[in-house]
Write an enzyme that holds these catalytic residues in place. Structure first.
Site, PDB file in Angstrom:
ATOM      1  N   ASP B   9       0.855  -1.193   0.000  1.00  0.00           N
ATOM      2  CA  ASP B   9       0.000   0.000   0.000  1.00  0.00           C
ATOM      3  C   ASP B   9       0.884   1.234   0.000  1.00  0.00           C
ATOM      4  O   ASP B   9       2.054   1.175   0.381  1.00  0.00           O
ATOM      5  CB  ASP B   9      -0.914   0.015   1.241  1.00  0.00           C
ATOM      6  CG  ASP B   9      -1.848   1.223   1.225  1.00  0.00           C
ATOM      7  OD1 ASP B   9      -2.478   1.461   0.170  1.00  0.00           O
ATOM      8  OD2 ASP B   9      -1.925   1.949   2.235  1.00  0.00           O
ATOM      9  N   SER B  10       0.299   2.343  -0.390  1.00  0.00           N
ATOM     10  CA  SER B  10       1.031   3.611  -0.364  1.00  0.00           C
ATOM     11  C   SER B  10       1.314   4.062   1.066  1.00  0.00           C
ATOM     12  O   SER B  10       2.115   4.965   1.270  1.00  0.00           O
ATOM     13  CB  SER B  10       0.222   4.677  -1.089  1.00  0.00           C
ATOM     14  OG  SER B  10      -1.036   4.812  -0.463  1.00  0.00           O
ATOM     15  N   TYR B  41      -0.259   8.335  -2.852  1.00  0.00           N
ATOM     16  CA  TYR B  41      -0.065   8.089  -4.278  1.00  0.00           C
ATOM     17  C   TYR B  41      -1.140   8.791  -5.122  1.00  0.00           C
ATOM     18  O   TYR B  41      -0.931   9.029  -6.307  1.00  0.00           O
ATOM     19  CB  TYR B  41      -0.146   6.583  -4.587  1.00  0.00           C
ATOM     20  CG  TYR B  41       1.083   5.769  -4.229  1.00  0.00           C
ATOM     21  CD1 TYR B  41       2.165   6.327  -3.554  1.00  0.00           C
ATOM     22  CD2 TYR B  41       1.155   4.429  -4.615  1.00  0.00           C
ATOM     23  CE1 TYR B  41       3.284   5.556  -3.235  1.00  0.00           C
ATOM     24  CE2 TYR B  41       2.267   3.655  -4.307  1.00  0.00           C
ATOM     25  CZ  TYR B  41       3.330   4.215  -3.617  1.00  0.00           C
ATOM     26  OH  TYR B  41       4.422   3.448  -3.321  1.00  0.00           O
ATOM     27  N   GLY B  42      -2.277   9.075  -4.508  1.00  0.00           N
ATOM     28  CA  GLY B  42      -3.437   9.620  -5.232  1.00  0.00           C
ATOM     29  C   GLY B  42      -3.099  10.724  -6.229  1.00  0.00           C
ATOM     30  O   GLY B  42      -3.496  10.658  -7.392  1.00  0.00           O
ATOM     31  N   CYS B  72      -4.082  -0.897  -2.479  1.00  0.00           N
ATOM     32  CA  CYS B  72      -4.119   0.544  -2.724  1.00  0.00           C
ATOM     33  C   CYS B  72      -4.850   0.724  -4.037  1.00  0.00           C
ATOM     34  O   CYS B  72      -4.484   0.123  -5.049  1.00  0.00           O
ATOM     35  CB  CYS B  72      -2.676   1.055  -2.823  1.00  0.00           C
ATOM     36  SG  CYS B  72      -2.528   2.734  -3.477  1.00  0.00           S
ATOM     37  N   ASN B  73      -5.917   1.517  -4.012  1.00  0.00           N
ATOM     38  CA  ASN B  73      -6.733   1.676  -5.213  1.00  0.00           C
ATOM     39  C   ASN B  73      -5.965   2.336  -6.340  1.00  0.00           C
ATOM     40  O   ASN B  73      -6.069   1.945  -7.489  1.00  0.00           O
ATOM     41  CB  ASN B  73      -7.986   2.492  -4.879  1.00  0.00           C
ATOM     42  CG  ASN B  73      -9.027   1.662  -4.148  1.00  0.00           C
ATOM     43  OD1 ASN B  73      -9.874   1.060  -4.766  1.00  0.00           O
ATOM     44  ND2 ASN B  73      -8.936   1.611  -2.825  1.00  0.00           N
ATOM     45  N   THR B  74      -5.152   3.362  -5.999  1.00  0.00           N
ATOM     46  CA  THR B  74      -4.418   4.077  -7.042  1.00  0.00           C
ATOM     47  C   THR B  74      -3.417   3.136  -7.714  1.00  0.00           C
ATOM     48  O   THR B  74      -3.327   3.071  -8.942  1.00  0.00           O
ATOM     49  CB  THR B  74      -3.676   5.285  -6.425  1.00  0.00           C
ATOM     50  OG1 THR B  74      -4.579   5.993  -5.573  1.00  0.00           O
ATOM     51  CG2 THR B  74      -3.156   6.205  -7.493  1.00  0.00           C
ATOM     52  N   GLU B 151      -6.127  10.277   8.594  1.00  0.00           N
ATOM     53  CA  GLU B 151      -4.758  10.229   9.109  1.00  0.00           C
ATOM     54  C   GLU B 151      -4.593  11.111  10.353  1.00  0.00           C
ATOM     55  O   GLU B 151      -3.679  10.897  11.149  1.00  0.00           O
ATOM     56  CB  GLU B 151      -3.767  10.594   8.000  1.00  0.00           C
ATOM     57  CG  GLU B 151      -3.878   9.572   6.857  1.00  0.00           C
ATOM     58  CD  GLU B 151      -2.568   9.133   6.246  1.00  0.00           C
ATOM     59  OE1 GLU B 151      -1.647   9.962   6.171  1.00  0.00           O
ATOM     60  OE2 GLU B 151      -2.473   7.947   5.836  1.00  0.00           O
ATOM     61  N   CYS B 184     -11.286   3.560  -1.586  1.00  0.00           N
ATOM     62  CA  CYS B 184      -9.994   3.975  -1.028  1.00  0.00           C
ATOM     63  C   CYS B 184      -9.868   3.246   0.292  1.00  0.00           C
ATOM     64  O   CYS B 184     -10.834   3.213   1.077  1.00  0.00           O
ATOM     65  CB  CYS B 184      -9.954   5.489  -0.810  1.00  0.00           C
ATOM     66  SG  CYS B 184      -8.512   6.030   0.146  1.00  0.00           S
ATOM     67  N   THR B 185      -8.715   2.652   0.542  1.00  0.00           N
ATOM     68  CA  THR B 185      -8.605   1.803   1.728  1.00  0.00           C
ATOM     69  C   THR B 185      -8.596   2.597   3.039  1.00  0.00           C
ATOM     70  O   THR B 185      -8.678   2.013   4.114  1.00  0.00           O
ATOM     71  CB  THR B 185      -7.362   0.885   1.636  1.00  0.00           C
ATOM     72  OG1 THR B 185      -6.243   1.654   1.230  1.00  0.00           O
ATOM     73  CG2 THR B 185      -7.607  -0.232   0.645  1.00  0.00           C
ATOM     74  N   HIS B 186      -8.510   3.927   2.955  1.00  0.00           N
ATOM     75  CA  HIS B 186      -8.660   4.722   4.177  1.00  0.00           C
ATOM     76  C   HIS B 186     -10.139   4.856   4.597  1.00  0.00           C
ATOM     77  O   HIS B 186     -10.442   5.047   5.763  1.00  0.00           O
ATOM     78  CB  HIS B 186      -8.135   6.148   3.973  1.00  0.00           C
ATOM     79  CG  HIS B 186      -6.650   6.281   4.104  1.00  0.00           C
ATOM     80  ND1 HIS B 186      -5.786   5.876   3.121  1.00  0.00           N
ATOM     81  CD2 HIS B 186      -5.876   6.778   5.101  1.00  0.00           C
ATOM     82  CE1 HIS B 186      -4.545   6.141   3.501  1.00  0.00           C
ATOM     83  NE2 HIS B 186      -4.565   6.682   4.697  1.00  0.00           N
TER      84      HIS B 186
END
Lengths: 272, 272
Positions: B9-10, B41-42, B72-74, B151, B184-186
């Protein structure tokens, strides 16, 4: 890939899986074989179920299917591993998808499973669940009255509720499960009644819906989905009374089923 | 199979996927790499995301992983096809599982997708959804304020609700969707607040949870699940501040994360 997906079942129950495949993968063509002549498989001995299943599979292999879906819990319990080993196309049964969805859903690791005598006594769901997580508690119950109820078209109302409530009493009394697997492809037709009897706090898993999703995963993984858009022509074969098959299938679903043909399986080799 | 699953993941967002993997596959060992140094990364250009992703992958290949999860989606949007082609282990991203779960869930074929600018402008979800069913209407929206909110640990309460409500206003106004993909994994950390803002009638799909399930499908399909029961030892690598990684990860989850090591990716080859 422009080849059909093969779906087999002991009778009409697997139509719940076929319908879900049509919904989730609308460009894919299906060939469905329902062994209505020799239904139900639930109470039959393992060797007989294996023999009948191979007859359906051998018929479908002549149709150049790209994937095989065993849309019958009893046949999955007895033949999945063998078919995976012997065939050079992807093979999927209904048990593992139901088990995985239940593991994703449960919070308290107490999962209920209902199915035919054959499926429950095979312990196939218990094995599939505990193979992934040995700490899962499985409460399983055979529900022999449900298939006849569905096949008589009694899906809701006081009679359905009475039978469902009485049959599920031991499951209700255990009082621990948070997730219930409908481990028979007939049972989704009774889903509303089962939910009402078990209560809203229980998450119900329909193995058939989950199987359709996993077919999508595997075809996508092999880059074998049909590329493009079309209205596919599905084909249905019944080994018994095809008018009865048509009537039952049409009673269950909104859109009518056409193209039902009669199939004589007994002349087909029982071995690969 | 006694080899670990690799998760990249980023940053820390992919920990939502890792946690779900631990829950759904409790016997499997994970090695997680979070590129916290170069997160997010977005907003980065495609070539840079591909380069950074390959560095993480090449590191994990030295650890003999049996499967790679791009959490990570991006990174999934920009590298999944390439990695599937180049690696001889199964590779899965977070986008297709989210798309498939949404297709299973939707009744009205109107699906919403929220994610980073990179994910939304790549149209990866729209393509994945419409590749399976061209009749699906996709309503997508980039939500740049959500990652910083998570975050900072602001997951609920009036401030979170205000930001979420304001950001999702265009999605709410469209008023047609019955299913919303958290792309988005967040975002799963904000799930309760998002549900409250969107209303109970919307089904929320967490791509990470669905990805964990598909990892199970694919490992099972390849007979590559760990056989037996154990308490696996997971390993976590962060490219930036490992104390911050530890703190954020521990704030998010009930069980503490140990074994976090610092990793220097910049010396690693960027090509396969």
């Amino acid at each position: 890939m422009n080849r059909p997906i093969g779906v087999i079942d002991s009778g009409v129950g697997g139509m719940t899986v076929a319908r879900e495949l049509m919904r989730q993968l609308p460009n894919e063509e299906l060939i469905y074989v329902g062994d209505t002549l020799r239904c139900p498989y639930g109470p039959r001995p393992e060797q007989e179920v294996r023999e009948f299943t191979w007859q359906m599979v051998n018929f479908l292999l002549t149709k150049h299917i790209k994937m095989l879906v065993i849309a019958c819990n009893t046949a999955t319990a007895f033949t999945l591993e063998e078919l995976k080993k012997e065939l050079d196309i992807p093979v999927i049964g209904v048990i593992q998808p139901g088990a995985r969805a239940a593991i994703k859903s449960t919070k308290n690791l107490h999962i209920g499973v209902i199915g035919t005598e054959g499926t429950i006594s095979s312990r196939a769901y218990t094995d599939a669940l505990q193979h992934i997580n040995a700490h899962i508690h499985v409460n399983s119950l055979a529900c022999p009255p449900f298939v006849p109820l569905v096949e008589q078209g009694i899906l809701s109302g006081p009679r359905a509720k009475h039978v469902v409530s009485e049959t599920l009493q031991p499951m209700k009394e255990s009082n621990h499960i948070d997730t219930l697997i409908l481990g028979c492809t007939h049972y989704p037709l009774l889903e509303d009644t089962i939910q009402e009897v078990m209560g809203d706090q229980i998450t119900i898993i329909c193995s058939g819906d989950e199987t359709a999703r996993e077919v999508s995963v595997i075809l996508d993984y092999y880059n074998s989905l049909y590329e493009g858009e079309r209205v596919p022509e599905h084909h249905f074969y019944a080994t018994g009374d095809k008018d009865l098959f048509e009537q039952v299938a049409n009673d269950w679903f909104d859109e009518p089923i056409f193209n039902i043909r009669l199939l004589d399986l007994e002349g087909i080799n029982t071995h690969n």
